[in-house]
Write an enzyme that holds these catalytic residues in place. Structure first.
Site, PDB file in Angstrom:
ATOM      1  N   MET A  33     -36.864 -55.922  31.041  1.00  0.00           N
ATOM      2  CA  MET A  33     -36.943 -54.474  31.210  1.00  0.00           C
ATOM      3  C   MET A  33     -35.813 -53.753  30.483  1.00  0.00           C
ATOM      4  O   MET A  33     -36.048 -52.754  29.798  1.00  0.00           O
ATOM      5  CB  MET A  33     -36.928 -54.109  32.702  1.00  0.00           C
ATOM      6  CG  MET A  33     -38.171 -54.554  33.437  1.00  0.00           C
ATOM      7  SD  MET A  33     -39.726 -54.042  32.671  1.00  0.00           S
ATOM      8  CE  MET A  33     -39.727 -52.285  32.959  1.00  0.00           C
TER       9      MET A  33
ATOM     10  N   ASP B  86     -24.764 -57.087  29.179  1.00  0.00           N
ATOM     11  CA  ASP B  86     -25.261 -58.285  29.871  1.00  0.00           C
ATOM     12  C   ASP B  86     -24.088 -59.244  30.024  1.00  0.00           C
ATOM     13  O   ASP B  86     -22.949 -58.927  29.648  1.00  0.00           O
ATOM     14  CB  ASP B  86     -26.462 -58.897  29.119  1.00  0.00           C
ATOM     15  CG  ASP B  86     -27.435 -59.586  30.084  1.00  0.00           C
ATOM     16  OD1 ASP B  86     -26.979 -60.353  30.945  1.00  0.00           O
ATOM     17  OD2 ASP B  86     -28.653 -59.350  29.972  1.00  0.00           O
TER      18      ASP B  86
ATOM     19  N   VAL C  35     -30.749 -54.985  36.296  1.00  0.00           N
ATOM     20  CA  VAL C  35     -30.374 -56.372  36.622  1.00  0.00           C
ATOM     21  C   VAL C  35     -31.468 -56.920  37.556  1.00  0.00           C
ATOM     22  O   VAL C  35     -32.308 -56.159  38.048  1.00  0.00           O
ATOM     23  CB  VAL C  35     -28.954 -56.459  37.267  1.00  0.00           C
ATOM     24  CG1 VAL C  35     -27.907 -55.850  36.341  1.00  0.00           C
ATOM     25  CG2 VAL C  35     -28.897 -55.828  38.642  1.00  0.00           C
TER      26      VAL C  35
ATOM     27  N   GLU D 130     -34.009 -58.284  40.499  1.00  0.00           N
ATOM     28  CA  GLU D 130     -34.386 -57.622  41.758  1.00  0.00           C
ATOM     29  C   GLU D 130     -33.760 -58.362  42.944  1.00  0.00           C
ATOM     30  O   GLU D 130     -34.428 -59.127  43.652  1.00  0.00           O
ATOM     31  CB  GLU D 130     -35.914 -57.561  41.862  1.00  0.00           C
ATOM     32  CG  GLU D 130     -36.440 -56.703  43.006  1.00  0.00           C
ATOM     33  CD  GLU D 130     -36.351 -55.209  42.738  1.00  0.00           C
ATOM     34  OE1 GLU D 130     -35.675 -54.779  41.783  1.00  0.00           O
ATOM     35  OE2 GLU D 130     -36.965 -54.461  43.503  1.00  0.00           O
TER      36      GLU D 130
ATOM     37  N   LYS E 170     -27.571 -55.897  43.094  1.00  0.00           N
ATOM     38  CA  LYS E 170     -27.604 -54.510  42.606  1.00  0.00           C
ATOM     39  C   LYS E 170     -26.467 -53.703  43.245  1.00  0.00           C
ATOM     40  O   LYS E 170     -25.769 -52.951  42.571  1.00  0.00           O
ATOM     41  CB  LYS E 170     -28.962 -53.857  42.904  1.00  0.00           C
ATOM     42  CG  LYS E 170     -30.077 -54.349  41.968  1.00  0.00           C
ATOM     43  CD  LYS E 170     -31.340 -53.517  42.112  1.00  0.00           C
ATOM     44  CE  LYS E 170     -32.545 -54.101  41.378  1.00  0.00           C
ATOM     45  NZ  LYS E 170     -32.542 -53.957  39.922  1.00  0.00           N
TER      46      LYS E 170
ATOM     47  N   SER F  74     -37.866 -52.286  41.431  1.00  0.00           N
ATOM     48  CA  SER F  74     -39.322 -52.201  41.614  1.00  0.00           C
ATOM     49  C   SER F  74     -39.677 -51.635  42.979  1.00  0.00           C
ATOM     50  O   SER F  74     -40.812 -51.212  43.190  1.00  0.00           O
ATOM     51  CB  SER F  74     -39.947 -53.584  41.488  1.00  0.00           C
ATOM     52  OG  SER F  74     -39.761 -54.081  40.189  1.00  0.00           O
TER      53      SER F  74
ATOM     54  N   HIS G  81     -38.167 -45.867  37.757  1.00  0.00           N
ATOM     55  CA  HIS G  81     -38.984 -47.081  37.714  1.00  0.00           C
ATOM     56  C   HIS G  81     -39.929 -47.065  36.510  1.00  0.00           C
ATOM     57  O   HIS G  81     -40.863 -46.277  36.443  1.00  0.00           O
ATOM     58  CB  HIS G  81     -39.789 -47.221  39.022  1.00  0.00           C
ATOM     59  CG  HIS G  81     -40.614 -48.470  39.058  1.00  0.00           C
ATOM     60  ND1 HIS G  81     -41.923 -48.502  39.456  1.00  0.00           N
ATOM     61  CD2 HIS G  81     -40.300 -49.759  38.729  1.00  0.00           C
ATOM     62  CE1 HIS G  81     -42.382 -49.742  39.372  1.00  0.00           C
ATOM     63  NE2 HIS G  81     -41.414 -50.518  38.939  1.00  0.00           N
TER      64      HIS G  81
ATOM     65  N   ASN H 193     -47.495 -49.083  42.017  1.00  0.00           N
ATOM     66  CA  ASN H 193     -47.615 -50.466  42.481  1.00  0.00           C
ATOM     67  C   ASN H 193     -48.251 -50.548  43.864  1.00  0.00           C
ATOM     68  O   ASN H 193     -49.009 -51.473  44.153  1.00  0.00           O
ATOM     69  CB  ASN H 193     -46.243 -51.150  42.504  1.00  0.00           C
ATOM     70  CG  ASN H 193     -45.852 -51.689  41.132  1.00  0.00           C
ATOM     71  OD1 ASN H 193     -46.706 -51.855  40.261  1.00  0.00           O
ATOM     72  ND2 ASN H 193     -44.576 -51.951  40.950  1.00  0.00           N
TER      73      ASN H 193
HETATM   74  N1  LIG Z   1     -40.474 -57.372  34.702  1.00  0.00           N
HETATM   75  C1  LIG Z   1     -41.217 -56.338  35.086  1.00  0.00           C
HETATM   76  O1  LIG Z   1     -42.440 -56.274  34.829  1.00  0.00           O
HETATM   77  C2  LIG Z   1     -40.580 -55.181  35.812  1.00  0.00           C
HETATM   78  C3  LIG Z   1     -41.241 -53.927  35.842  1.00  0.00           C
HETATM   79  C4  LIG Z   1     -40.605 -52.829  36.471  1.00  0.00           C
HETATM   80  C5  LIG Z   1     -39.379 -53.013  37.080  1.00  0.00           C
HETATM   81  N2  LIG Z   1     -38.774 -54.257  37.065  1.00  0.00           N
HETATM   82  C6  LIG Z   1     -37.430 -54.383  37.679  1.00  0.00           C
HETATM   83  O2  LIG Z   1     -36.470 -54.370  36.619  1.00  0.00           O
HETATM   84  C7  LIG Z   1     -35.310 -55.132  37.010  1.00  0.00           C
HETATM   85  C8  LIG Z   1     -35.041 -56.193  35.953  1.00  0.00           C
HETATM   86  O3  LIG Z   1     -36.157 -57.059  35.860  1.00  0.00           O
HETATM   87  P1  LIG Z   1     -36.418 -57.949  34.554  1.00  0.00           P
HETATM   88  O4  LIG Z   1     -37.793 -58.506  34.714  1.00  0.00           O
HETATM   89  O5  LIG Z   1     -36.070 -57.206  33.326  1.00  0.00           O
HETATM   90  O6  LIG Z   1     -35.338 -59.135  34.788  1.00  0.00           O
HETATM   91  P2  LIG Z   1     -34.691 -60.112  33.684  1.00  0.00           P
HETATM   92  O7  LIG Z   1     -34.259 -61.310  34.442  1.00  0.00           O
HETATM   93  O8  LIG Z   1     -35.596 -60.273  32.508  1.00  0.00           O
HETATM   94  O9  LIG Z   1     -33.399 -59.315  33.177  1.00  0.00           O
HETATM   95  C9  LIG Z   1     -32.283 -59.090  33.980  1.00  0.00           C
HETATM   96  C10 LIG Z   1     -31.039 -59.184  33.108  1.00  0.00           C
HETATM   97  O10 LIG Z   1     -29.908 -58.764  33.877  1.00  0.00           O
HETATM   98  C11 LIG Z   1     -28.824 -59.594  33.513  1.00  0.00           C
HETATM   99  N3  LIG Z   1     -27.781 -59.535  34.538  1.00  0.00           N
HETATM  100  C12 LIG Z   1     -27.648 -60.248  35.689  1.00  0.00           C
HETATM  101  N4  LIG Z   1     -26.542 -59.880  36.348  1.00  0.00           N
HETATM  102  C13 LIG Z   1     -25.947 -58.903  35.597  1.00  0.00           C
HETATM  103  C14 LIG Z   1     -24.765 -58.113  35.738  1.00  0.00           C
HETATM  104  N5  LIG Z   1     -23.970 -58.274  36.798  1.00  0.00           N
HETATM  105  N6  LIG Z   1     -24.470 -57.221  34.778  1.00  0.00           N
HETATM  106  C15 LIG Z   1     -25.287 -57.061  33.687  1.00  0.00           C
HETATM  107  N7  LIG Z   1     -26.408 -57.786  33.509  1.00  0.00           N
HETATM  108  C16 LIG Z   1     -26.732 -58.694  34.451  1.00  0.00           C
HETATM  109  C17 LIG Z   1     -29.452 -60.976  33.314  1.00  0.00           C
HETATM  110  O11 LIG Z   1     -28.602 -61.814  32.548  1.00  0.00           O
HETATM  111  C18 LIG Z   1     -30.754 -60.599  32.602  1.00  0.00           C
HETATM  112  O12 LIG Z   1     -30.598 -60.585  31.200  1.00  0.00           O
HETATM  113  C19 LIG Z   1     -35.635 -55.681  38.403  1.00  0.00           C
HETATM  114  O13 LIG Z   1     -35.096 -54.820  39.363  1.00  0.00           O
HETATM  115  C20 LIG Z   1     -37.164 -55.664  38.436  1.00  0.00           C
HETATM  116  O14 LIG Z   1     -37.694 -55.619  39.753  1.00  0.00           O
HETATM  117  C21 LIG Z   1     -39.337 -55.331  36.434  1.00  0.00           C
END
Ligand SMILES: NC(=O)c1ccc[n+]([C@@H]2O[C@H](COP(=O)([O-])OP(=O)(O)OC[C@H]3O[C@@H](n4cnc5c(N)ncnc54)[C@H](O)[C@@H]3O)[C@@H](O)[C@H]2O)c1
Length: 249
Positions: A17, A36, A96, A98, A103, A125, A146, A199
């Site tokens: 995301m 990151d 970051v 979920e 968070k 989410s 979101h 959702n």
């Molecule tokens: N994947 C989806 O379809 C989707 C859709 C909408 C919302 N979301 C939400 O978006 C958020 C991220 O999901 P994602 O699928 O992109 O996850 P992801 O695992 O692909 O990415 C998360 C990133 O955050 C990094 N990270 C972890 N701890 C950190 C920190 N302390 N500081 C900086 N970076 C850090 C990780 O290394 C990783 O690269 C979640 O809250 C999820 O619920 C996801």
């Protein structure tokens, strides 16, 4: 602050995301810095943003973007592993994983490091914004933002406000959404439910589709056809079930 005052967006967390969000923001004209945990993760995000399935190179190939727009977008993009490098950000978009505790930890860290007038937006989410905002002192400037996946392609952004969120903060996010050429909707935080509007409705429909399947009222193919041809869904509810099983996205 209004959208013209947003000179730098800090994206916390690259990944699926964060990368897509950053991509949308640089194309729209914002300067973006992604934070990151390691240089390797940042490099992977950069690579996906350019060469990935929904990346910038493909957008140029499909004539959605010119090569010049791609080059300019990349000039606006930078990466760091240090929170302090985001200190001058006007807007932080947090993406970051979920995990509520993670968070909140990240927000507590950001609150002390980022300039006090900056706004914090979470791409959670479904966690309550009125819970996440407990980690910061700037509750009026804390909001849910979101996005939908793939972020560069999907047009909706849900803007989720808690009781403490100021109208100025909501309007700022609506302005950012407009500059991004996305559609925004306002959503009141509902701490008792996980998920916001799209959702909740989508997963209710998927649950009903599964019931119809379990009751053997129609075949899987016909359930999918019902929604594809009756409601013009791009795919049937049981075709999307693999995505649904992955959880709230
Ligand atoms: N994947 C989806 O379809 C989707 C859709 C909408 C919302 N979301 C939400 O978006 C958020 C991220 O999901 P994602 O699928 O992109 O996850 P992801 O695992 O692909 O990415 C998360 C990133 O955050 C990094 N990270 C972890 N701890 C950190 C920190 N302390 N500081 C900086 N970076 C850090 C990780 O290394 C990783 O690269 C979640 O809250 C999820 O619920 C996801």
């Amino acid at each position: 602050m209004n959208v013209d005052d947003v000179k730098l967006i800090g994206v916390m967390g690259g990944g699926v995301m964060g990368g897509g969000i950053a991509q949308s923001c640089v194309v729209a004209g914002f300067n973006v810095r992604i934070r990151d945990l390691t240089d390797e993760l940042n490099e992977k995000t950069r690579e996906t943003m350019i060469e990935g399935r929904f990346g910038l190179r493909g957008a140029v190939e499909r004539d959605k973007l010119t090569q010049e727009q791609l080059d300019t977008a990349l000039e606006r993009l930078s990466f760091t592993t240090t929170i302090d490098d985001l200190r001058n950000a006007d807007l932080i978009i947090e993406a970051v994983p979920e995990d509520r505790d993670l968070k909140k930890k990240v927000y507590a860290e950001l609150d002390g490091a980022i300039k006090p007038e900056a706004v914090f937006a979470s791409n959670t989410s479904g966690f309550a914004i009125s819970d996440l905002n407990q980690a910061v002192s700037r509750k009026a400037q804390f909001i849910g933002m979101h996005w939908f996946s793939p972020a560069f392609v999907m047009r909706l952004i849900e803007i989720v406000y808690a009781p403490e969120t100021s109208e100025d903060t909501i309007k700022l996010l609506e302005g950012v959404g407009e500059k991004l050429k996305k559609e925004t909707i306002r959503v009141k935080d509902a701490p008792d439910a996980y998920g916001f509007v799209a959702n909740r409705i989508y997963f209710a429909a998927v649950a009903e589709a599964r019931k119809v399947m379990d009751e053997e009222i129609a075949s899987v193919d016909d359930i999918n056809k019902a929604m594809r041809f009756g409601f013009n869904w791009p795919a049937g509810p049981l075709e999307m079930i693999a995505g649904a099983r992955k959880g709230w996205q």
